[in-house]
Every structure is written in structure tokens, then in C-alpha cells.
Design a protein around this motif. Sequence first.
Motif, short mmCIF file in Angstrom:
data_model
loop_
_atom_site.label_atom_id
_atom_site.label_comp_id
_atom_site.label_asym_id
_atom_site.label_seq_id
_atom_site.Cartn_x
_atom_site.Cartn_y
_atom_site.Cartn_z
N ALA A 27 -9.28 -5.44 5.92
CA ALA A 27 -9.25 -5.31 4.46
C ALA A 27 -10.66 -5.36 3.89
CB ALA A 27 -8.39 -6.43 3.86
N LEU A 28 -11.53 -6.14 4.55
CA LEU A 28 -12.89 -6.32 4.03
C LEU A 28 -13.86 -5.25 4.53
CD1 LEU A 28 -13.20 -10.22 4.30
CD2 LEU A 28 -12.70 -8.84 2.26
N GLN A 29 -13.42 -4.39 5.45
CA GLN A 29 -14.30 -3.33 5.95
C GLN A 29 -14.66 -2.42 4.78
OE1 GLN A 29 -14.20 0.10 6.59
NE2 GLN A 29 -15.30 0.42 8.52
N SER A 30 -15.91 -1.98 4.73
CA SER A 30 -16.41 -1.36 3.49
C SER A 30 -15.74 -0.02 3.16
CB SER A 30 -17.92 -1.19 3.58
OG SER A 30 -18.24 -0.29 4.61
N GLN A 31 -15.09 0.63 4.13
CA GLN A 31 -14.43 1.91 3.83
C GLN A 31 -12.99 1.75 3.37
OE1 GLN A 31 -15.36 3.49 7.76
NE2 GLN A 31 -16.38 5.24 6.79
N THR A 32 -12.49 0.52 3.34
CA THR A 32 -11.12 0.29 2.88
C THR A 32 -11.12 0.28 1.36
OG1 THR A 32 -10.75 -1.05 4.85
CG2 THR A 32 -9.17 -1.27 3.04
N ILE A 33 -10.42 1.23 0.76
CA ILE A 33 -10.47 1.33 -0.71
C ILE A 33 -9.06 1.38 -1.31
CG2 ILE A 33 -12.70 2.51 -0.71
CD1 ILE A 33 -11.26 5.14 -1.31
N LEU A 34 -8.99 0.95 -2.57
CA LEU A 34 -7.79 1.17 -3.38
C LEU A 34 -8.04 2.48 -4.11
CD1 LEU A 34 -7.22 -2.42 -4.81
CD2 LEU A 34 -5.88 -1.27 -3.03
N ALA A 35 -7.44 3.56 -3.62
CA ALA A 35 -7.80 4.89 -4.13
C ALA A 35 -7.07 5.20 -5.42
CB ALA A 35 -7.50 5.93 -3.07
N LEU A 36 -7.83 5.79 -6.34
CA LEU A 36 -7.27 6.28 -7.61
C LEU A 36 -7.28 7.80 -7.65
CD1 LEU A 36 -9.19 3.71 -9.78
CD2 LEU A 36 -6.71 4.02 -9.93
N ASP A 37 -8.19 8.40 -6.87
CA ASP A 37 -8.34 9.86 -6.87
C ASP A 37 -8.08 10.43 -5.49
OD1 ASP A 37 -9.20 9.42 -9.42
OD2 ASP A 37 -11.30 9.98 -9.05
N PHE A 38 -7.50 11.61 -5.46
CA PHE A 38 -7.39 12.39 -4.22
C PHE A 38 -8.19 13.66 -4.44
CE2 PHE A 38 -4.83 15.57 -1.71
CZ PHE A 38 -5.34 15.18 -0.48
N GLU A 39 -9.08 13.96 -3.51
CA GLU A 39 -10.08 15.00 -3.71
C GLU A 39 -10.85 14.62 -4.98
OE1 GLU A 39 -8.11 18.77 -3.00
OE2 GLU A 39 -8.10 18.33 -0.86
N THR A 40 -10.85 15.43 -6.03
CA THR A 40 -11.66 15.04 -7.18
C THR A 40 -10.81 14.75 -8.42
OG1 THR A 40 -11.93 17.38 -7.67
CG2 THR A 40 -13.69 16.31 -6.41
N ARG A 41 -9.48 14.66 -8.20
CA ARG A 41 -8.59 14.46 -9.36
C ARG A 41 -7.77 13.17 -9.18
NH1 ARG A 41 -8.63 20.11 -9.75
NH2 ARG A 41 -7.24 20.45 -8.01
N PRO A 42 -7.30 12.60 -10.31
CA PRO A 42 -6.44 11.41 -10.20
C PRO A 42 -5.25 11.71 -9.29
CG PRO A 42 -7.06 11.80 -12.48
CD PRO A 42 -7.55 12.98 -11.71
N LEU A 43 -4.81 10.70 -8.56
CA LEU A 43 -3.67 10.86 -7.65
C LEU A 43 -2.46 11.40 -8.40
CD1 LEU A 43 -3.87 7.42 -5.81
CD2 LEU A 43 -4.32 9.64 -4.76
N THR A 44 -1.77 12.34 -7.77
CA THR A 44 -0.47 12.76 -8.28
C THR A 44 0.59 12.00 -7.47
OG1 THR A 44 -0.64 14.64 -6.79
CG2 THR A 44 -1.22 15.02 -9.10
N PRO A 45 1.86 12.00 -7.95
CA PRO A 45 2.87 11.14 -7.29
C PRO A 45 2.95 11.34 -5.77
CG PRO A 45 3.71 11.87 -9.38
CD PRO A 45 2.39 12.58 -9.20
N GLN A 46 2.92 12.60 -5.28
CA GLN A 46 3.11 12.76 -3.83
C GLN A 46 1.93 12.24 -3.02
OE1 GLN A 46 2.27 15.32 -5.84
NE2 GLN A 46 1.73 17.16 -4.71
N TRP A 47 0.77 12.08 -3.63
CA TRP A 47 -0.38 11.52 -2.91
C TRP A 47 -0.56 10.05 -3.22
CZ3 TRP A 47 -0.29 14.90 0.46
CH2 TRP A 47 -0.29 16.27 0.19
N GLY A 48 0.42 9.45 -3.94
CA GLY A 48 0.41 7.99 -4.06
C GLY A 48 0.10 7.45 -5.43
N ALA A 49 0.22 8.26 -6.47
CA ALA A 49 -0.11 7.82 -7.83
C ALA A 49 0.66 6.55 -8.20
CB ALA A 49 0.23 8.92 -8.84
N PRO A 50 0.07 5.69 -9.01
CA PRO A 50 -1.28 5.82 -9.56
C PRO A 50 -2.36 5.20 -8.68
CG PRO A 50 -0.19 3.94 -10.54
CD PRO A 50 0.79 4.55 -9.59
N LEU A 51 -1.93 4.42 -7.66
CA LEU A 51 -2.90 3.68 -6.85
C LEU A 51 -2.38 3.59 -5.42
CD1 LEU A 51 -5.55 1.87 -7.15
CD2 LEU A 51 -3.97 -0.08 -7.13
N ARG A 52 -3.24 3.86 -4.47
CA ARG A 52 -2.83 3.75 -3.07
C ARG A 52 -3.93 3.08 -2.27
NH1 ARG A 52 -2.76 9.12 0.40
NH2 ARG A 52 -2.00 7.56 1.86
N LEU A 53 -3.54 2.58 -1.10
CA LEU A 53 -4.52 2.08 -0.16
C LEU A 53 -5.02 3.25 0.67
CD1 LEU A 53 -5.89 -0.40 1.22
CD2 LEU A 53 -3.95 -0.44 2.80
#
Lengths: 207, 252
Positions: free
Chosen positions: B187-213
Amino acid sequence: MKRQDGRRPAHPWAVRLMHWIGVYAMGCMIFSGWEIYNASPSLPFLFPRWTGLGGWLGGALAWHLSAMWLLFADGLAYLIYGFASGHFRRDLAPPRAAALARDMAAALRFRLPHRAGHYNAVQRVLYAGVVLAIIAQVLTGLAIWKPVQFGWLTGLLGGYPFARGIHLAIMFGIAAFVVLHVTLVAIHPSTLKSMIVAVPAEREEGR
Amino acid sequence: MTGASPRPAVRLGDISADLARLRRRGFLRRALSLGGLSLLTGCDLSTHSGVDAALEAMLRFDDRVQAALFDSQRMAETYPASAITHPFRFNAYYAEWQVRPTPDHWQLSVGGLVRDKSPWPLPALMALPQQSQITRHICIEGWSQIGQWRGIPLHRFLRRIGADLSARYVAFRCFDGYSTSIDMASALQSQTILALDFETRPLTPQWGAPLRLRIPTKLGFKSAKNLEAIEVTNKYPGGYWENQGYDWFAGV
């Protein structure tokens, strides 16, 4: 050879034991590997369902990631034994090209004599080849199990997808060896007995 | 299944994910194949309980080995934007048409061994410093694809909420019924993120909106989508797939 030829077993007990542990471990690896492959086939075919081990992907992975330790331990013991006992030097040293050509020609005409306890050129090449293939399979397996922690190895093998392809290709090589090996054993059934119980090796010259 | 009905109320395709799940109960059910039979001679073929227990024990052993092999300084390889996989493959424990939209008034709950348990609405999360990555997503099935995500480094978020960083697990619960958990070191490894965007846009539901690990040091099923709660705990939390037999650590 120091020991008297007639008394030495064709295969020492250690080789026989490690052979059969290896058969079991490799069998688990191959059959569970087919089930894992079927979860996301990278070639346009599936292995028949009934050949798979594990029942589903999670079960197959549990078998694969368990049997790998047995294969690793058995293989490591065999390598140590092979170098320490002189088994590799005596039995699996690469044959001369001429000897290989002669034995290969004889084998293709089904006239290659088999003497218990002695390895002809075709056997030397096949057995050394499958040992090297299994070592390569352990390395490609590590590369796709831990592509970040062993990233250097995965990189060396061309990256994750390519290493996965090599892992599959080597499996086919090992499977082809098994088919050939079992066929040759069927032609010389006494060799099966000599891999189970102590059968005296034949004398160096005589048949 | 009702193959005889001329107009089935349920189409096979619609429930295939559920059927697959039902089929997966137990390691060895329906495993009586050539491989199984030839290799299990001598075992109780009707229950396999001993074999299952042995496999479970080996997976726990594998988890310990994986934790020992894990080095937080070792980074997952990153790629140029030209390497991003198109089209990106959808994957979940259900079919794509079953994707849930973000619930109204969504906010991220935070619980367990943390000092500040106030929930996080989306704008507050978006205001935190973000970090972008182009990494390889490796599925437990063997396929992989390269994607781009941007979000909050989890180690920063955990510090921000005053998490006990000596706790053993960070657990994730999702509003689509999914769940998973990871070890604190990962969890503390620096590449582990709580992602808000997929590619350059906010996450859409199928990619885990609104927030994914997004955790590139673990297999894809650990990168839980559609988060609703994070818990820091010392009690083994398991997870959707982990409870069915996938190895828990699942590091790559």
C-alpha cells in the motif's frame, strides 16, 4: 569406471527417486498449466477440459504454485547430485558429432542398441536437453510470476508477454520429449524396470 | 439451465459470469480429469478435503514468500504513451452491461486504524496532489495491457488520514459488491495510487468511477474499481476472489 560393471545398478537409487518425484511434479505443472492457459489462450486452441488439473483457474494456480516448489527442490537436488556424483560427466556429457550422427541414424532405423546403465549419444542429447529445458522453464516461470520483483529477468526474456510465450513454447518442447521418451521406453520395456528397481548395468563392451 | 424453453427469460450470456462463479466453488470440484485422476491416485476422490487443505497451506506459504520478495524500492516498469493498449479490455466479476453508475451523494468512507474518519467527497479527493502512471496491468488469467491512470498516491492519503502505518492490511470495499485487501508494504509503495482518471479523463463507470485503486505491483484483480470504503486493519480482510481461492498476496 572404478566400480565393477556388473554390480553397478543401471540407475542409482537417488536418480530413480528423483526421476519419479520429477515425473509427478512435472505432471502437476503441465496439467495445471494447461488449465491456466485455457483461462486466456494466446493461441487459437484450448487444451481439452478433461486434461486440466485444478477444476478452475484458481485451483489450477494453486496446483501450479504448489508443485513448483516440489519441481524446484527435486531439480536442485538432481543438479547437485549430478555434478557431485559425476553422473553428468559420465552419462550426460555432450557426445561427439560423429557419435551423435551414428546413433541418430541407427535410432531412425530403429536399430539403436540400448545397454542398461549406458547412455548412447541420442539419450545424452535428449536428457541433457530436457534438463536444460526445465531450468529454462523455471526461469521463464519466475519471470512471469514476478515481472516486477524479477524485472531484470523479465526484461532479459523480452518483457512479460514474450516471456509468457516462451514459457508456453518450452512446455511444448518438454511435452514432445515426454512423448518421445515414453515411446522409446515402450520399445525397450526393460528400461522401465531399471528406473524402478536396481537392475545391474551391462558390461562396458558386452551385449 | 432452461435450454428447452423457446423464449428463455434469462439469456445464457447474461448469467454466464454468475454461472462461472458457481462453478468455482472449491479447488477441485469437477477436477476429476485425466490429470487429476492420474496424479491423485490414493487420495479420497469424493471430497478432496485433504488436498484442498494442502493447497491452501501452500498458498499461505507462497504469500509469505511473496511478501519476503517484495521490495518497495522496486518499481513496476513504466511505458511511453504510445505503448498504451487500445482498445482497453474491460474486466470485472460481472459482464460490462452490469456496471453500476456512481451512487448519488457518493463519498469515500475511511475506517479502522485511522485518526481522522471523516468521509471524503469527490471534490476533496480531487484537490489532493495527483500523480500519473503508464503501467502494465497483468491479469491473473495471463493476459496483460498497458494503461494510464492518474490519482492520489495511497501512501500520501494514508498519512493524511492518520492511518496506523504499522497495521498489516488495507482493505477496500466497492459499491459493486467487490472487495479486496493488500498488505501495508505494498500500500505504501510509491506507485500505488487511488486513481481518479483513466488515460487523461475522469474515470467512467466501467473503469471504476469515481475512484479506484491502481496498484501495478500486484495482479489486476487487486486494483479494485468503484471504491466506497477503505479500512486499515490488523484483522485479515480477505476479498471477493481471495475468499474463493486466488492467492491473497498476488504480487507481480
